[in-house]
Write an enzyme that holds these catalytic residues in place. Sequence first.
Site, PDB file in Angstrom:
ATOM      1  N   ASP A  20      14.260  11.657   5.485  1.00 22.77           N
ATOM      2  CA  ASP A  20      14.716  10.382   4.926  1.00 22.77           C
ATOM      3  C   ASP A  20      15.807   9.702   5.754  1.00 22.77           C
ATOM      4  O   ASP A  20      16.658   8.984   5.214  1.00 22.77           O
ATOM      5  CB  ASP A  20      15.233  10.577   3.483  1.00 22.77           C
ATOM      6  CG  ASP A  20      14.157  11.137   2.577  1.00 22.77           C
ATOM      7  OD1 ASP A  20      12.978  10.846   2.828  1.00 22.77           O
ATOM      8  OD2 ASP A  20      14.502  11.858   1.627  1.00 22.77           O
ATOM      9  N   HIS A  48       7.908   7.223   3.846  1.00 23.74           N
ATOM     10  CA  HIS A  48       8.550   6.375   4.857  1.00 23.74           C
ATOM     11  C   HIS A  48       8.568   4.936   4.354  1.00 23.74           C
ATOM     12  O   HIS A  48       7.523   4.347   4.107  1.00 23.74           O
ATOM     13  CB  HIS A  48       7.797   6.479   6.194  1.00 23.74           C
ATOM     14  CG  HIS A  48       7.862   7.857   6.787  1.00 23.74           C
ATOM     15  ND1 HIS A  48       7.251   8.210   7.970  1.00 23.74           N
ATOM     16  CD2 HIS A  48       8.490   8.986   6.355  1.00 23.74           C
ATOM     17  CE1 HIS A  48       7.497   9.484   8.231  1.00 23.74           C
ATOM     18  NE2 HIS A  48       8.240   9.982   7.265  1.00 23.74           N
TER      19      HIS A  48
HETATM   20  P1  GDP Z   1      12.195   8.113   6.227  1.00 23.11           P
HETATM   21  O1  GDP Z   1      11.535   9.122   5.367  1.00 23.11           O
HETATM   22  O2  GDP Z   1      12.942   8.727   7.359  1.00 23.11           O
HETATM   23  O3  GDP Z   1      11.273   7.022   6.709  1.00 23.11           O
HETATM   24  O4  GDP Z   1      13.308   7.394   5.305  1.00 23.11           O
HETATM   25  P2  GDP Z   1      13.085   6.876   3.794  1.00 23.11           P
HETATM   26  O5  GDP Z   1      12.279   5.650   3.832  1.00 23.11           O
HETATM   27  O6  GDP Z   1      12.626   7.980   2.911  1.00 23.11           O
HETATM   28  O7  GDP Z   1      14.590   6.590   3.375  1.00 23.11           O
HETATM   29  C1  GDP Z   1      15.391   5.705   4.068  1.00 23.11           C
HETATM   30  C2  GDP Z   1      15.874   4.600   3.090  1.00 23.11           C
HETATM   31  O8  GDP Z   1      16.945   3.911   3.676  1.00 23.11           O
HETATM   32  C3  GDP Z   1      14.809   3.548   2.813  1.00 23.11           C
HETATM   33  O9  GDP Z   1      14.951   3.093   1.514  1.00 23.11           O
HETATM   34  C4  GDP Z   1      15.145   2.458   3.823  1.00 23.11           C
HETATM   35  O10 GDP Z   1      14.706   1.166   3.406  1.00 23.11           O
HETATM   36  C5  GDP Z   1      16.649   2.531   3.827  1.00 23.11           C
HETATM   37  N1  GDP Z   1      17.289   2.155   5.088  1.00 23.11           N
HETATM   38  C6  GDP Z   1      16.884   2.409   6.361  1.00 23.11           C
HETATM   39  N2  GDP Z   1      17.832   2.017   7.236  1.00 23.11           N
HETATM   40  C7  GDP Z   1      18.862   1.523   6.505  1.00 23.11           C
HETATM   41  C8  GDP Z   1      20.154   0.999   6.847  1.00 23.11           C
HETATM   42  O11 GDP Z   1      20.550   0.922   7.995  1.00 23.11           O
HETATM   43  N3  GDP Z   1      20.942   0.607   5.807  1.00 23.11           N
HETATM   44  C9  GDP Z   1      20.551   0.677   4.517  1.00 23.11           C
HETATM   45  N4  GDP Z   1      21.394   0.253   3.580  1.00 23.11           N
HETATM   46  N5  GDP Z   1      19.342   1.167   4.163  1.00 23.11           N
HETATM   47  C10 GDP Z   1      18.527   1.600   5.144  1.00 23.11           C
HETATM   48  P1  IMO Z   2      10.304  12.253   5.098  1.00 20.91           P
HETATM   49  O1  IMO Z   2       9.204  12.192   6.113  1.00 20.91           O
HETATM   50  C1  IMO Z   2      13.009  14.589   2.598  1.00 20.91           C
HETATM   51  C2  IMO Z   2      11.862  18.719   1.739  1.00 20.91           C
HETATM   52  C3  IMO Z   2      11.645  18.893   0.254  1.00 20.91           C
HETATM   53  C4  IMO Z   2      11.990  20.368   0.119  1.00 20.91           C
HETATM   54  C5  IMO Z   2      11.427  20.965   1.402  1.00 20.91           C
HETATM   55  C6  IMO Z   2      10.026  21.575   1.248  1.00 20.91           C
HETATM   56  O2  IMO Z   2      10.224  11.205   4.042  1.00 20.91           O
HETATM   57  O3  IMO Z   2      11.627  12.327   5.755  1.00 20.91           O
HETATM   58  P2  IMO Z   2       7.595  20.569   0.951  1.00 20.91           P
HETATM   59  O4  IMO Z   2       7.016  19.702  -0.141  1.00 20.91           O
HETATM   60  O5  IMO Z   2       7.479  19.972   2.315  1.00 20.91           O
HETATM   61  O6  IMO Z   2       7.083  21.974   0.915  1.00 20.91           O
HETATM   62  O7  IMO Z   2       9.173  20.667   0.586  1.00 20.91           O
HETATM   63  O8  IMO Z   2      11.366  19.908   2.333  1.00 20.91           O
HETATM   64  N1  IMO Z   2      11.104  17.598   2.345  1.00 20.91           N
HETATM   65  C7  IMO Z   2      11.608  16.386   2.549  1.00 20.91           C
HETATM   66  N2  IMO Z   2      12.801  15.869   2.238  1.00 20.91           N
HETATM   67  N3  IMO Z   2      12.108  13.836   3.265  1.00 20.91           N
HETATM   68  C8  IMO Z   2      10.915  14.335   3.610  1.00 20.91           C
HETATM   69  O9  IMO Z   2      10.027  13.646   4.337  1.00 20.91           O
HETATM   70  C9  IMO Z   2      10.613  15.666   3.225  1.00 20.91           C
HETATM   71  N4  IMO Z   2       9.538  16.456   3.404  1.00 20.91           N
HETATM   72  C10 IMO Z   2       9.853  17.629   2.855  1.00 20.91           C
HETATM   73  O10 IMO Z   2      12.517  18.083  -0.494  1.00 20.91           O
HETATM   74  O11 IMO Z   2      13.392  20.538   0.160  1.00 20.91           O
HETATM   75 MG    MG Z   3      11.413   9.692   3.371  1.00 19.15          MG
END
Ligand code: GDP
Ligand code: IMO
Ligand code: MG
Length: 447
Positions: A20, A48
């Site tokens: 994340d 994502h």
């Molecule tokens: P990923 O799994 O790595 O793609 O990340 P996620 O989408 O799960 O979580 C990142 C969150 O942060 C999302 O809700 C994005 O829209 C938000 N986000 C990304 N970059 C920024 C930033 O620079 N500032 C803020 N406030 N939010 C961000």
């Molecule tokens: P993105 O791509 C955050 C974490 C789960 C748990 C551990 C194992 O959005 O960054 P799993 O279901 O993979 O067996 O869970 O890994 N986990 C993530 N946490 N972002 C992810 O993906 C994750 N993918 C797995 O929360 O702790």
């Molecule tokens: Mg994510």
Amino acid sequence: MSNTHTHNEHTCVVGLGWGDEGKGKVVDLLCPHYDFVVRFNGGANAGHTVYVGDEKFALHLLPSGVLHADKQAVVGSGVVVDPIALVDEIEMLSQRGIDIDGRLHISDRAHVVLAYHKTEDLLSESAAGDSGQIGTTSRGIGPCYADKMRRTSAIRMSDLRNWDLLSSRVRAVADMKRRTLSAMSGQNVAIDAEAILSELKPCVERIRPLIGDTMLRLHDASMDGKRFLFEGANGSLLDIDHGTYPYVTSSGTTANNVGNGSGVPARSIANVLGVTKSYATRVGHGPFVTELDNAAGQRIREVGHEYGTTTGRPRRCGWFDAVATTYSVRFGGVTEIALMHLDTLSGFETVGLCTGYRLDGQALRTPPSDCSTLERVEPVFEFVKGWSEDLRSVDSYERLPETARNYIQRIESLVGAPVTIISVGPERTQTIVRNTRVVSAREEAGT
Ligand code: GDP
Ligand code: IMO
Ligand code: MG
């Protein structure tokens, strides 16, 4: 004539923490500079987020590049694919005007996640009890990768080509799962092969035309000068080998796994862009050295909207951990850093950075391998002066407050890699890009 291409400047985007970090936003931003976007690990455990104007997309199985109508998208052999989740995602996109036909390609070597994997995921979590749980996303990821390694109970995308053979295989595996899961849990676990098959049938018909030899497709495209963007799922500290085991996911989450997970040789990747937040977050269980179980952590969670994209769970929050990030940079061969969520830290009088680990009074050079030791590690914090300005409309490095620039420079010197992308909000426009190879290489090469 050479049979390999190494000069296309392919790039891999990976998370440096526990997921994340903002990989979706970064991949979306970089897409215009690439021809193919490729997933090589994980499955629907990923979430994502991409903002296109006011519209928010959450992608789980498909590479974020599908949002760009002129890009090819590949789900590589290292991904575990839930056909039902896949069709849901394709339909969600289609309803929002995004058509994937002709440009989404799924590896025939990728493994298939079925309903019994999710049952097993839930059962093994409850069997582990409160203290032993991993806190998985319940998407059946671990059990599917376990079947892949076990071989005798695995099903691959290529098996979806022949419905009769697939049906008899699903019936046989479902029966075996029913017996082993019932024995493991001490309950009568119902696994209904016929229900699985009837739910699967329309999905299989929908995705069958998308299944193919993606390794060959990528090879041909690479020979043709096409440039690839690999989209890592999860994060480096969740890596099956080098993460905070056993509180990890079940795949290789770094650029080291691109070779196996896509069939494109890892040495053809020129750039590895490591994505990290300006602080640290974690969902699920496991050690978290810089965790803030206080008002500062609560403030980061609320200001940064730190709630999971896949499960909606509140994310645990803490200060930036330079020791863990350096470790991820080192083992993942990271060449540049994207520093996200700098806007979220506005208003803190001082901002913390963990510059060292101590255990029983001794300084450690790197995180210890076992979690029980890692749980006992004490962070060494350094506090730098914060900034009060709202950064969300800052559009150049020079216009950032001096204290924010000092914070970035401190991270660069601690971690040993340049920060070339700085994100100050969720939208594409809220990004500062400087001196990077990930967007400029092709233009400079004049191709
Ligand atoms: P990923 O799994 O790595 O793609 O990340 P996620 O989408 O799960 O979580 C990142 C969150 O942060 C999302 O809700 C994005 O829209 C938000 N986000 C990304 N970059 C920024 C930033 O620079 N500032 C803020 N406030 N939010 C961000
Ligand atoms: P993105 O791509 C955050 C974490 C789960 C748990 C551990 C194992 O959005 O960054 P799993 O279901 O993979 O067996 O869970 O890994 N986990 C993530 N946490 N972002 C992810 O993906 C994750 N993918 C797995 O929360 O702790
Ligand atoms: Mg994510």
